[in-house]
Scaffold this motif. Structure first.
Motif, PDB file in Angstrom:
ATOM      1  N   LEU A 184      14.547  -3.338  -3.716  1.00  0.00           N
ATOM      2  CA  LEU A 184      14.146  -2.174  -4.864  1.00  0.00           C
ATOM      3  C   LEU A 184      15.428  -1.559  -4.916  1.00  0.00           C
ATOM      4  O   LEU A 184      15.909  -1.362  -6.281  1.00  0.00           O
ATOM      5  CB  LEU A 184      13.105  -1.436  -4.471  1.00  0.00           C
ATOM      6  N   LYS A 211       8.953   4.441  -1.941  1.00  0.00           N
ATOM      7  CA  LYS A 211       9.290   3.256  -1.439  1.00  0.00           C
ATOM      8  C   LYS A 211      10.844   3.299  -0.954  1.00  0.00           C
ATOM      9  O   LYS A 211      11.682   2.311  -1.063  1.00  0.00           O
ATOM     10  CB  LYS A 211       9.322   2.035  -2.338  1.00  0.00           C
ATOM     11  N   ASP A 238      12.394   0.324   0.714  1.00  0.00           N
ATOM     12  CA  ASP A 238      12.560  -1.054   0.354  1.00  0.00           C
ATOM     13  C   ASP A 238      13.792  -1.487  -0.380  1.00  0.00           C
ATOM     14  O   ASP A 238      14.391  -1.150  -1.630  1.00  0.00           O
ATOM     15  CB  ASP A 238      11.398  -1.060  -0.890  1.00  0.00           C
TER      16      ASP A 238
END
Lengths: 346, 346, 346
Positions: A283, A277, A280
Motif C-alpha cells: 500500500l 495499515k 502494508d
C-alpha cells in the motif's frame, strides 16, 4: 530570497549510503557524507588543494577522501591528512551543522553558531510506529516560494490534478486562513460529497465503501522556512468528518519539505504519512507511486510560471482569499530574511 | 529588428484543434485558442492571478481556463470569472488581433488600433479549388531576415540542395531584381536544360516526359513583412516557358511565411501550392515530404551563419547582384521599423 | 589565458580526409582542409560573402567551396572565384600557418609573420619505425591549464585511475621537479613494487612475467605551450629500472597535446607511443581502448573542478611539492602571454 539560519531537509539517508553526495542548498555547494561512527557530516564541496569537488571522492574511515589527489577532509572542514604532505597549515573549508532525524538529513546553511538541533520541528508520524511514510524527491526549476504558494492553495487540485484528487467542490468550499505563532494554517471542509479517485482508492485500501458520500478536509500547515504538512482525509458522511472515529475515515498527512537550491530552483521532498495499515508495504508503494504522478503534474505549471515571472518582473500578482496561505507564509519568510540581514543580526 | 504593426502567420488550425497553443511571436508570449463559435483568439500567455501560462489550460465554452486555479480568460483579455471570486476589479492581459484565413491563423503583434484584416494579402491558391497545398513548420535559431535572404537568392540551391532542386545552370543564369510597390521581385529563367531530380519527379507526376530538355523559371516575390512566394516550374523546352500551355509544364508556388520569434529565432512555415492534380492527396504528401527534407538542409547552414554573425558583429557582408532581393527586402523592413519607431508613429 | 604565437595540434589527418573540418582554437574559428596537392590549409571559418561557415562546404580542386552560394576560397584566405561574379575586390579572411607533421595537423593561431615550422618540436617516436602510436581526442569543458596540472601531477592516478594504473606507492614515492630551458620535468621512481593492472597487461603483451616485483618510473615533460610527454614504464626489479635492458622492461611515452578552444574549454589529444611490438596492431588497439577509458575518468573530475573554480574565483589554491610541475608550467605560459601582450611584442 531565503533564510539561511534555519534547518532544511538536505537529503535522505539512502542518498549517502554508498558514498558522498554533492548538493547545492541555499546557494552553498555542499558534500554530505557519513563520518566516524556513521554520523552524518556536511562540508563545502571544494577541495582546498586544487578545487576539486570533494563529493566525487570516497569515504574512508570517516574521512572524505578527495577523488583527485587523496586529501582527507574531516567532518569539521579541517584537513586531516594528505599522502606525503604535512597538512597543519592547510586552509580548511566550511562545515555545516547537520542532523539526521525523522528519516531525513537536515542541514543549517547559515551561521553555525546559531544552529540548534532542538529547533527541528517534532514530526510525530516519523517516530510513531502506528504511522507509515513513503515519499520521493523532485528537482524543480522555480523558486521555492512558488511551491509553497502551490501547497497553501489547494484549489489548484481541481485544475492540475483533475483525474486523481481534484474535484469541483474544492473551489466551492470556503477556505479559512489563520496564523498561529510562526505557523500559517489554511483549511477547507467539504461535506457530503463523492470522493475523487485517489480517495476512493484509499477508502478501499482501508476496507471502507467508496461509493457513498463522504466529508472531506484539507488542513495545510506552513512552518518556516518551507515545510508544508497537510492533513487530508475523508470520512463517511455524517460520522464527524475530521473528528470521526478512525473506523469511519481514511486520513493522512501530505508531507512537503521544500529546500531552496538557488534563487530560481529548489529540491522538493514530497511524501505521505498515514496511520492506517502502516505495515502494508504494498500500500505504501502504491500510494507513493500515485502521489509521485500527481506531484509530477505540478512541475510544468510551476516551471512555466517561474519563466513568466522572470519575463514580466514588473507585474503585480493578485492576492485573493485563496492565496492568503501563500501570502502569509511569504510574510513570515520576509521577516526571517530581514532579521538575518539586519546589521546586528547575530 | 522586425515590424510589429503587421500580420504574421502564427500557427495552423490543427495546432489549436485540441486545446490552446503557447507561442512567442515578435517577442510576445501569446496563447492562441478558439473562443465562442470557434472563432480564433489570442491573449498574452500570462494569467493575471499568479502568472501561470494560460496556454497550459483548457478551453471551456469559448473561455481559456487557466490550468492552475481556474481563472477564465475571455478573448478580449478580460477576466470572465474565477471560482469563488468576484473578478470585476481583476486586471486583464493584452489581447491580439487575430484572423483565420487561407488555412492559417494570422496575428498582429503590434498596436491593435492599427490592425486591419483587409491588409492580409490575397492568396489565390488558398481559395481556388484548382490548387492544392501541403506544408509544414520548422523552428529555426536564426533571425528571420537570414531566411528571407536565403529565399530571395536561389543560387544557394546549387550548393545546399544539390541532390534535388539544385543545378549548375542556376548559377549561370542571369538574375533580375525589381521593386513593385511594396514587393521585391527577383527572377531567373533557364532555357533548354535538363530538369533536376525534384522536377523530374514532378514531370512524371504530371504525365510528362522527364528525360527531355526543359525551360525552368524561378520568380521570387517578397511582400512585407516576411512572405516569400516563389513561382517555380519547368516546361518542355520551346513551348513558351513560364507562359507555356498548362499541358506542357509543371509549375507551383513555393510558399514561405517567416515569423520572428525573438531577435535571433523564427518560425518558418513552408509549403508548396500547385495547380496540377490538386486532388491527388498522395502526390501532395510526397511533395511535402520531399520539400521538408530540402528545407531541412537549410537549417544547419542558417543557424551556423547566425552564430558566425554574432561572433563577428563588426564585419560587413557583401551585397552582390544575387543578393539584391534580400538587400531590397531588408530596406523595406528597415523603413517599416523606422516608421513604427518614429515619435508620431501612430 | 593562452599564448597564440605558438604551434598547437589542431586535428588529425583522418578528420579532414572526407572534407573540411570546422574547429575553434584559441578563440579562432578555423576551417581546415586539404588544398592543392593535398597540402593542408587553414582559413577563418567565415565566408566573406554572407558569413556562412566555410567548413560546411566542400573541397573542389584544392579550393574550399562555400556550401551556401559557391564562393571558392583559396588556402591563403583570398577569394578565388564565385559563380557569376568578379571577385577581384572581394575581402578575404585570415589564413593561418599550418603544418602536417608527425601524424598531426599543427596550427599557429597568432601572428603569421612569426610562424616558424622549425619550432615544432621533434617527436622521435613519430618518425622512427621501431615505435607505434595510437591515440584519440576528447573535448573537455575546462581550461587547458587544468589538464596540464593533471598530467604534471600523477599522484592523481591513485585516486582517479585506481583500477588500472593507480597504486598507493605513487603517493609514497618522492617526486622531483626541475626546469631545463623551456621544459619542466617532474619525475618519480618506485622500486620493487607490484605492477598495477595496466602494466601487468603490458608485461604480458611483451612476454614478461606479471607476478614479480618491478621498478616503475614516470617522467613528465612539459614543453610549451601545452605538450606533456610522459615516459612511463616498468622493469623487472633490480635490472636497472629506467635504464634496464629492453629485454627486461616495458616502456612507452604517454602523449598529451592540449589545445585551448576557449578560455574554459580545450581539445585533448591523447595517445601512447611504444617501442615494443610496434607492428602488433591488435596490441595498439587494445592499449588505445584501455587508455581511452582511463583518460575518460579524468573528464568529470576536471569539468567539476572548472565549475568550482568559477564559483569561487577568489580562493587561492595550494601549491604543494606535487603541484610543482603544474606551477612551473604555468609560469612559463604566463611569461609567453606577457611577452605577446607587451607593447613592442612583435
Amino acid at each position: 530570497m531565503f533564510p539561511k539560519n534555519t534547518w532544511y531537509v538536505a537529503c535522505t539517508p539512502d542518498e549517502i549510503a554508498d558514498g558522498p553526495l554533492g548538493r547545492q542548498i541555499c546557494g552553498e555547494k555542499i558534500a554530505f557524507f557519513r563520518g566516524p561512527e556513521g554520523k552524518v557530516a556536511a562540508v563545502e564541496d571544494f577541495c582546498p588543494h586544487r578545487g576539486a569537488a570533494l563529493s566525487l571522492g570516497k569515504v574512508v574511515d570517516g574521512k572524505l577522501v578527495c577523488g583527485y589527489h587523496g586529501l582527507a577532509m574531516g567532518c569539521n572542514g579541517k584537513v586531516v591528512s594528505m599522502p606525503g604532505q604535512r597538512v597543519g597549515g592547510f586552509p580548511g573549508v566550511r562545515s555545516f551543522p547537520v542532523e539526521e532525524r525523522y528519516g531525513f538529513i537536515w542541514v543549517w546553511p547559515g551561521d553555525p553558531a546559531l544552529a540548534d538541533a532542538s529547533k527541528i520541528h517534532h514530526l510525530e508520524w516519523a517516530v510513531n510506529p502506528e504511522w507509515a511514510y513513503g515519499g520521493g524527491l523532485y528537482h524543480i526549476n522555480c523558486e521555492y516560494r512558488l511551491m509553497i504558494d502551490n501547497l497553501m492553495d489547494l484549489t489548484h487540485e481541481t485544475y492540475v490534478h483533475g483525474s486523481s484528487i481534484g474535484q469541483k467542490e474544492i473551489d466551492e468550499a470556503p477556505v479559512a486562513t489563520r496564523i498561529e505563532g510562526e505557523e500559517v494554517i489554511t483549511e477547507r471542509f467539504m461535506e457530503n460529497i463523492m470522493a475523487p479517485p485517489f480517495w476512493r482508492l484509499a477508502l478501499r485500501g482501508n476496507d471502507l465503501p467508496d461509493d457513498v458520500p463522504v466529508d472531506r478536509w484539507q488542513i495545510c500547515r506552513f512552518t518556516a522556512p518551507s515545510h508544508v504538512l497537510i492533513e487530508v482525509g475523508v470520512a463517511l458522511a455524517g460520522k464527524g468528518g475530521y473528528h470521526a472515529d478512525p473506523r469511519f475515515k481514511v486520513s493522512s498527512i501530505v508531507v512537503d519539505f521544500i529546500t531552496p537550491e538557488t534563487e530560481t530552483s529548489h529540491w522538493y521532498f514530497w511524501g505521505m504519512a498515514r496511520n492506517f495499515k502502516p505495515h502494508d508495504a504494498a500500500l505504501t508503494a502504491s500510494i507513493r507511486e500515485g502521489q509521485g504522478k500527481i506531484f509530477g503534474e505540478d512541475m510544468e505549471v510551476l516551471e512555466r510560471q517561474q519563466k513568466n515571472l522572470e519575463s514580466y518582473p514588473e507585474r503585480k500578482l493578485l492576492m485573493l482569499n485563496i492565496d492568503a496561505g501563500g501570502v502569509q507564509s511569504r510574510r513570515i519568510l520576509a521577516k526571517m530574511v530581514a532579521k538575518e540581514q539586519a546589521p546586528n543580526a547575530a
